[in-house]
Design a protein around this motif. Structure first.
Motif: not given
Length: 297
Positions: A233-254
């Motif tokens: 859904x729109x607004x769903x939070x993305x929290x990924x761990x890529x190696x030593x890096x943190x990748x964060x974001x949110x879904x912008x559309x449904x």
């Protein structure tokens, strides 16, 4: 087997080696290196070298067929013993100081020893050594299925796994690593007309070809089909761990569906054994690809 709770990882390994083949493990400094560089030569020279290693070299005319066969078997047994002892020696380098008080399963260890007898490649021996060290530290960490999968793996396939590992990340809520490569927008009339309902990243640009992916699927390290996340859904939070890096974001559309390759249980067990390096070009390209559906922080 008597439990000695105060043993360090290396002491536990030395005890296993003595119980298995009646002697300790050579110190790493005295062990014969198995990755000695060989000089280039003519075809005939290489043919003779291989024949000598197989036990079928020339210069045995004075021996009967049975004697030559016995010599070949003796050479094979010596080579297997060398491989076994080499893996044990390498495992000393990876053993942690503190390990579980639980003993390693003797049946697991017996099969482990049988499986490494014909492993001569130094890089592959290192993988097996890391497995043994990990199992000593935490008995039950590696399944027998994973051992048999690794036995089937060639050096080329191990390199494919390394390339895959370099592109793998983990969602915070799911410890299983995956390789993201695209997204799908569930069809709407506008998206069908504009053609903007799917985007896919070419992973071969970042060192992982489709042929390599198929080989990892074939030996059971990746699932055989591409995985879809389900509609996010729109607004769903993305929290990924890529190696030593943190990748964060949110879904912008449904109605957004992310696509990825997922590791099997055996692949997930082997992945932590590899030394990985983040591929910044892949991460940048993935973020650019997903920018239409994810707002990255």
């Amino acid at each position: 087997m008597t439990k000695i709770h105060s043993l360090s990882g290396q002491q536990r390994l030395l005890q296993l080696a003595r119980n298995q083949f009646g002697s300790g493990v050579m110190p790493a400094d005295n062990a014969t290196a198995s990755n000695t560089n060989q000089q280039q030569g003519h075809f005939a020279d290489k043919h003779q070298q291989l024949a000598a290693r197989s036990g079928a070299a020339s210069g045995q005319a004075g021996l009967t067929l049975a004697q030559r066969a016995e010599r070949r078997l003796q050479m094979q047994r010596e080579r297997q013993q060398h491989n076994l002892e080499r893996v044990m020696t390498l495992a000393l380098e990876y053993c942690p100081e503190h390990v579980s008080a639980q003993d390693i399963d003797p049946d697991w260890f017996q099969q482990f020893c049988e499986l490494i007898l014909d492993i001569s490649n130094h890089s592959m021996q290192q993988l097996w050594a890391k497995i043994l060290a990990g199992e000593i530290a935490t008995p039950g960490k590696f399944s027998l299925k994973t051992l048999h999968t690794l036995k089937r793996m060639s050096y080329k396939e191990a390199m494919a796994l390394q390339q895959a590992a370099n592109l793998s990340c983990r969602p915070r809520q799911d410890p299983t690593a995956r390789i993201y490569f695209g997204y799908i927008h569930r069809p709407s009339l506008w998206r069908v007309l504009t053609g903007r309902n799917r985007a896919v990243l070419n992973l071969s640009q970042f060192g992982l070809s489709y042929t390599q992916i198929l080989s990892l699927v074939d030996i059971g390290l990746l699932h055989s089909s591409e995985i879809e996340s389900g509609e996010l859904p729109a607004g769903h939070q993305i929290n990924w761990q890529y190696q030593q890096l943190s990748v964060n974001g949110s879904i912008t559309s449904k109605n957004v569906v992310l696509q990825y390759y997922k590791y099997t249980a055996s692949g997930a067990e082997l992945l932590p054994l590899l030394s990985t390096q983040p591929n910044q070009q892949y991460l940048d390209a993935l973020k650019l690809l997903l920018a239409d559906v994810i707002n990255f922080a």
